[in-house]
Design a protein around this motif. Sequence first.
Motif, mmCIF file in Angstrom:
data_model
loop_
_atom_site.group_PDB
_atom_site.id
_atom_site.type_symbol
_atom_site.label_atom_id
_atom_site.label_comp_id
_atom_site.label_asym_id
_atom_site.label_seq_id
_atom_site.Cartn_x
_atom_site.Cartn_y
_atom_site.Cartn_z
ATOM 1 N N ASP A 182 -32.553 64.362 -39.243
ATOM 2 C CA ASP A 182 -32.413 65.769 -38.809
ATOM 3 C C ASP A 182 -31.398 65.901 -37.433
ATOM 4 O O ASP A 182 -31.730 66.407 -36.163
ATOM 5 N N SER A 215 -27.801 67.000 -35.826
ATOM 6 C CA SER A 215 -26.931 67.927 -35.744
ATOM 7 C C SER A 215 -25.847 67.902 -34.916
ATOM 8 O O SER A 215 -26.217 67.628 -33.695
ATOM 9 N N GLY A 223 -29.063 67.854 -45.809
ATOM 10 C CA GLY A 223 -28.115 68.297 -44.527
ATOM 11 C C GLY A 223 -26.876 68.528 -44.828
ATOM 12 O O GLY A 223 -26.790 68.500 -46.237
ATOM 13 N N ALA A 275 -24.881 69.237 -39.876
ATOM 14 C CA ALA A 275 -26.083 69.889 -39.667
ATOM 15 C C ALA A 275 -27.321 69.300 -40.425
ATOM 16 O O ALA A 275 -27.104 69.454 -41.648
ATOM 17 N N HIS A 276 -28.293 68.895 -39.673
ATOM 18 C CA HIS A 276 -29.730 68.733 -40.213
ATOM 19 C C HIS A 276 -29.464 67.586 -41.029
ATOM 20 O O HIS A 276 -30.040 67.544 -42.102
#
Length: 315
Positions: free
Chosen positions: A28, A30, A65, A9-10
């Motif tokens: 970023d 995901s 993240g 995620a991210h």
Amino acid sequence: MSEPILVAAHLRKDFRVPGGRQLRAVDDVSLTLSAGETLGVVGESGCGKSTLGRMILRLIAPSAGEIRFLGQDITHLSERALRPLRRHLQAVFQDPVSSLNPRMRVGDIIAEPLVNLGIGRADRRARVAELLEVVGLPADATGRHPHAFSGGQRQRIAIARALAASPKLIVCDEATSSLDVSVQAQILNLLSDLQARFALALFFISHNLGAVRHLAHRVAVMYLGRVVEIAPEAELFEHPHHPYTAALLAAVPAPVPDQAVPPPLRGEVPSPIEPPSGCHFHPRCARAEARCRVDAPELRPLPPSGALVRCHFPG
């Protein structure tokens, strides 16, 4: 597919470069990956594919993240805390010559992960013999050194070593790109068979779109550190939604002569140290409008498609 065994995620990864500047190699990102699934990851050189793979393996730490593997947050685990999970996260790299110790015999190379797990000698020998058969190598390979084998055979040795500890996920980083075309096909078929046999998840990094189409269930397309499209394999190859994806596919010779294809990519890849504002792809995009130069699009679902696309004007 089953519940994801990997959830990223991210994710972001920054590197310092000479002059005190910053290079954002992954920006970023995901994604998810389930048991028995192959996620192909494609894009031009320098787009962040290998950096992303190394973060998933926790060979390098993310700058931001989260990574969850088998339900556990491994983003910031110490090496000691991560060790019990290492057996389930394995890799096959591009060049088996450099990834196999030339001073070790093949049997010892494949058995090395088992030694680290405390497996006894007799069980190690049995497991090595089993793995040699699984990857299609002769039993007498155990006593020979890597230089005695062809490139394709060396990659089979690397795959056997990756399988030794019964992993859940294998990151294949350009695992077929150094091989002849006919040998590439053999290794791709082997990976497909192994996935079906052991319910492996494969994170398959490649610039070879043909290899990705052969093996992947879903495909993620990266450009300057960002994922610009994720879609099921059939949809992405038949109906790409992002202009960059369409341009990559257009560079592959059309199977039908005179078939209409999107215009090829224009210009050069911008510097990742100073990426364009807004949508990173806008300087090379035939669809770009004023908004694209200032407003970075989010990766969002494209109904009713199963695709996720980072574009203001998806196709």
